[in-house]
Design a protein around this motif. Structure first.
Motif, PDB file in Angstrom:
ATOM      1  N   ARG A  70      19.701  -8.883 -18.392  1.00  0.00           N
ATOM      2  CA  ARG A  70      19.579 -10.086 -18.576  1.00  0.00           C
ATOM      3  C   ARG A  70      18.495 -11.450 -17.710  1.00  0.00           C
ATOM      4  N   PHE A  71      17.702 -11.439 -17.856  1.00  0.00           N
ATOM      5  CA  PHE A  71      16.266 -12.408 -17.008  1.00  0.00           C
ATOM      6  C   PHE A  71      17.029 -13.886 -17.725  1.00  0.00           C
ATOM      7  N   ILE A  72      16.981 -15.222 -16.704  1.00  0.00           N
ATOM      8  CA  ILE A  72      17.324 -16.727 -17.164  1.00  0.00           C
ATOM      9  C   ILE A  72      16.479 -17.050 -16.067  1.00  0.00           C
ATOM     10  N   GLU A  73      14.838 -17.338 -16.640  1.00  0.00           N
ATOM     11  CA  GLU A  73      13.979 -18.457 -16.198  1.00  0.00           C
ATOM     12  C   GLU A  73      14.654 -19.352 -15.428  1.00  0.00           C
ATOM     13  N   VAL A  74      14.131 -20.327 -14.628  1.00  0.00           N
ATOM     14  CA  VAL A  74      14.389 -21.316 -14.225  1.00  0.00           C
ATOM     15  C   VAL A  74      12.545 -21.852 -13.337  1.00  0.00           C
ATOM     16  N   GLY A  75      12.898 -23.218 -13.627  1.00  0.00           N
ATOM     17  CA  GLY A  75      11.627 -23.610 -12.719  1.00  0.00           C
ATOM     18  C   GLY A  75      10.972 -24.021 -11.937  1.00  0.00           C
ATOM     19  N   CYS A  90       2.601 -11.864  -4.799  1.00  0.00           N
ATOM     20  CA  CYS A  90       3.624 -11.099  -4.316  1.00  0.00           C
ATOM     21  C   CYS A  90       4.775 -12.359  -4.670  1.00  0.00           C
ATOM     22  N   ILE A  91       4.165 -13.909  -4.286  1.00  0.00           N
ATOM     23  CA  ILE A  91       4.769 -14.946  -4.297  1.00  0.00           C
ATOM     24  C   ILE A  91       5.570 -15.032  -5.568  1.00  0.00           C
ATOM     25  N   PRO A  92       6.306 -15.871  -5.844  1.00  0.00           N
ATOM     26  CA  PRO A  92       6.693 -15.595  -7.389  1.00  0.00           C
ATOM     27  C   PRO A  92       5.430 -16.508  -8.115  1.00  0.00           C
ATOM     28  N   SER A  93       5.547 -16.060  -9.456  1.00  0.00           N
ATOM     29  CA  SER A  93       4.290 -17.229 -10.285  1.00  0.00           C
ATOM     30  C   SER A  93       6.462 -17.182 -11.432  1.00  0.00           C
ATOM     31  N   ILE A  94       6.773 -16.653 -11.653  1.00  0.00           N
ATOM     32  CA  ILE A  94       7.951 -16.769 -12.817  1.00  0.00           C
ATOM     33  C   ILE A  94       8.953 -17.328 -11.699  1.00  0.00           C
ATOM     34  N   CYS A  95       9.992 -17.961 -11.752  1.00  0.00           N
ATOM     35  CA  CYS A  95      11.679 -18.111 -11.073  1.00  0.00           C
ATOM     36  C   CYS A  95      12.413 -17.475 -11.802  1.00  0.00           C
ATOM     37  N   GLY A  96      13.651 -16.980 -11.389  1.00  0.00           N
ATOM     38  CA  GLY A  96      13.974 -17.003 -12.268  1.00  0.00           C
ATOM     39  C   GLY A  96      15.866 -16.298 -11.851  1.00  0.00           C
ATOM     40  N   ARG A  97      16.769 -15.695 -12.618  1.00  0.00           N
ATOM     41  CA  ARG A  97      17.680 -14.692 -12.194  1.00  0.00           C
ATOM     42  C   ARG A  97      17.851 -13.024 -12.790  1.00  0.00           C
ATOM     43  N   VAL A  98      18.562 -12.969 -12.466  1.00  0.00           N
ATOM     44  CA  VAL A  98      18.369 -11.324 -13.502  1.00  0.00           C
ATOM     45  C   VAL A  98      20.208 -10.861 -13.402  1.00  0.00           C
ATOM     46  N   ILE A  99      20.375  -9.816 -13.623  1.00  0.00           N
ATOM     47  CA  ILE A  99      22.178  -9.292 -13.747  1.00  0.00           C
ATOM     48  C   ILE A  99      21.988  -7.955 -14.669  1.00  0.00           C
ATOM     49  N   MET A 100      21.704  -6.775 -13.873  1.00  0.00           N
ATOM     50  CA  MET A 100      22.061  -5.669 -13.861  1.00  0.00           C
ATOM     51  C   MET A 100      22.811  -4.865 -13.570  1.00  0.00           C
ATOM     52  N   ASP A 101      23.937  -4.008 -14.499  1.00  0.00           N
ATOM     53  CA  ASP A 101      25.025  -3.885 -14.190  1.00  0.00           C
ATOM     54  C   ASP A 101      25.006  -1.838 -14.449  1.00  0.00           C
ATOM     55  N   SER A 225      11.912 -15.869   6.524  1.00  0.00           N
ATOM     56  CA  SER A 225      12.002 -14.849   5.598  1.00  0.00           C
ATOM     57  C   SER A 225      11.682 -14.531   3.880  1.00  0.00           C
ATOM     58  N   PHE A 226      13.638 -14.961   3.272  1.00  0.00           N
ATOM     59  CA  PHE A 226      13.527 -14.296   2.311  1.00  0.00           C
ATOM     60  C   PHE A 226      12.631 -15.002   1.197  1.00  0.00           C
ATOM     61  N   HIS A 227      12.013 -13.810   0.274  1.00  0.00           N
ATOM     62  CA  HIS A 227      11.316 -14.728  -0.961  1.00  0.00           C
ATOM     63  C   HIS A 227      12.240 -14.178  -2.763  1.00  0.00           C
ATOM     64  N   LEU A 264      24.225  -5.770 -10.220  1.00  0.00           N
ATOM     65  CA  LEU A 264      23.092  -5.941  -9.358  1.00  0.00           C
ATOM     66  C   LEU A 264      22.811  -7.160  -9.522  1.00  0.00           C
ATOM     67  N   SER A 265      22.849  -7.892  -8.985  1.00  0.00           N
ATOM     68  CA  SER A 265      22.600  -9.611  -9.287  1.00  0.00           C
ATOM     69  C   SER A 265      20.721 -10.249  -7.941  1.00  0.00           C
ATOM     70  N   PHE A 266      19.984 -10.243  -9.580  1.00  0.00           N
ATOM     71  CA  PHE A 266      18.374 -10.438  -7.772  1.00  0.00           C
ATOM     72  C   PHE A 266      17.935 -11.759  -8.617  1.00  0.00           C
ATOM     73  N   PHE A 267      16.920 -12.707  -7.975  1.00  0.00           N
ATOM     74  CA  PHE A 267      16.700 -14.275  -8.136  1.00  0.00           C
ATOM     75  C   PHE A 267      15.481 -14.311  -7.248  1.00  0.00           C
TER      76      PHE A 267
END
Length: 306
Positions: A70-75, A90-101, A225-227, A264-267
């Motif tokens: 599940r990918f949720i794109e945010v500005g 490496c720097i995000p060009s598309i930002c978002g939230r991802v959920i994977m089980d 340091s987080f990206h 797993l959730s990452f963003f």
């Protein structure tokens, strides 16, 4: 915001322990953690959000769902603007939230939970939030930190095995590969960074500001340091604990993620993903925060058995 899917005289033992605690409390890694890198929410960069707890909640991922992807794109926020040239690709060009089980199996998550419990059995915060960092050795103990590897030597024990560290590294590599694939980053441009740690949350009353994990914060501001931030859940909402949902704070409605073993959730780590963890009302919550940077100078090595 849009939702879309994509592919992806030897002193006594007691005195020795006290000596280790006193000596280790002044380690450099402890000072870094005390300045904002304990657990998930440091108060040093708290955002003022009026009535954020009273806002209506929307569910991003529930405990009863099985979520392959599940990918949720945010500005994207402007937080990355100054780094786009320096860390191009490496720097995000598309930002978002991802959920994977299904990136990490429930069996692997159960084994990692055992690693967390073994390490935290030698310490534990006086308040409601404790960490175990296998990279630096930092372990919450009382109101400070000790070095778990020095503590083990003092007690003449070794609670970890080579298999524990091999599993930890395999899972980390899989998470890193998943993030690079999801956001279109060359693998060699993304690095593990500090702090990466196991967390344990309980209903104990907070004793220091570092126990107050429920305040909204932005990872890129808190940790520097987080990206890209990832969370692997090792215990389950509603079964192992109540409260403790992960909450993204958005303008109109907060979005919740129910922790589920192996989920797993990452963003992206900028202010487009302001978040906090609800206060626990019962039980104990375990997770791993695995953190990534585009800055090679902030990279850390995989942990090793000492």
């Amino acid at each position: 915001m849009t939702t879309r899917r994509r592919k992806a005289g030897e002193p006594t033992a007691q005195k020795r322990e006290a000596h280790v605690q006193e000596e280790e409390g002044d380690r450099p890694y402890t000072r870094v953690l005390l300045q904002g890198a304990l657990v998930i929410c440091s108060l040093l960069v708290i955002r003022t959000f009026v009535d954020f707890e009273e806002k209506e909640y929307g569910q991003l991922a529930t405990i009863n769902e099985d979520i392959p992807h599940r990918f949720i794109e945010v500005g994207c926020s402007s937080d990355y603007d100054k780094e786009k040239v320096m860390f191009k690709g490496c720097i995000p060009s598309i930002c978002g939230r991802v959920i994977m089980d299904h990136i990490v199996t429930r069996e692997e998550a159960a084994k990692l939970l055992d690693v967390a419990k073994k390490g935290l059995s030698l310490g534990g915060s006086n308040g409601g939030a404790s960490i175990l960092d296998l990279h630096s050795g930092a372990l919450s103990k009382g109101d400070k930190f000790v070095d778990i590897f020095s503590l083990q030597k003092t007690k003449s024990i070794n609670i970890f095995t080579e298999d524990d560290f091999k599993l930890y590294t395999r899972v980390k590599d899989r998470i890193q590969h998943t993030i690079t694939a999801e956001f279109g980053i060359p693998r060699e441009k993304l690095f593990l960074t500090n702090p990466t740690f196991f967390s344990q949350m309980t209903t104990k009353p907070a004793q220091t500001v570092h126990d107050e994990y429920w305040h909204p914060h932005v990872d890129k501001e808190t940790y520097g340091s987080f990206h890209y931030t990832s969370l692997l859940y090792l215990s389950e909402y509603g079964t192992d604990f109540k409260g403790g949902r992960f909450v993204f704070v958005d303008k109109d409605i907060n979005k919740t993620v129910d922790p589920k073993r192996g989920r797993l959730s990452f963003f992206t780590s900028g202010s487009e993903n302001l978040h906090y963890v609800e206060k626990l009302t019962s039980g104990t919550r375990y997770a791993i925060t695995v953190s990534f940077t585009c800055n090679p100078q902030r990279a850390i090595d995989d942990p090793t058995l000492r």
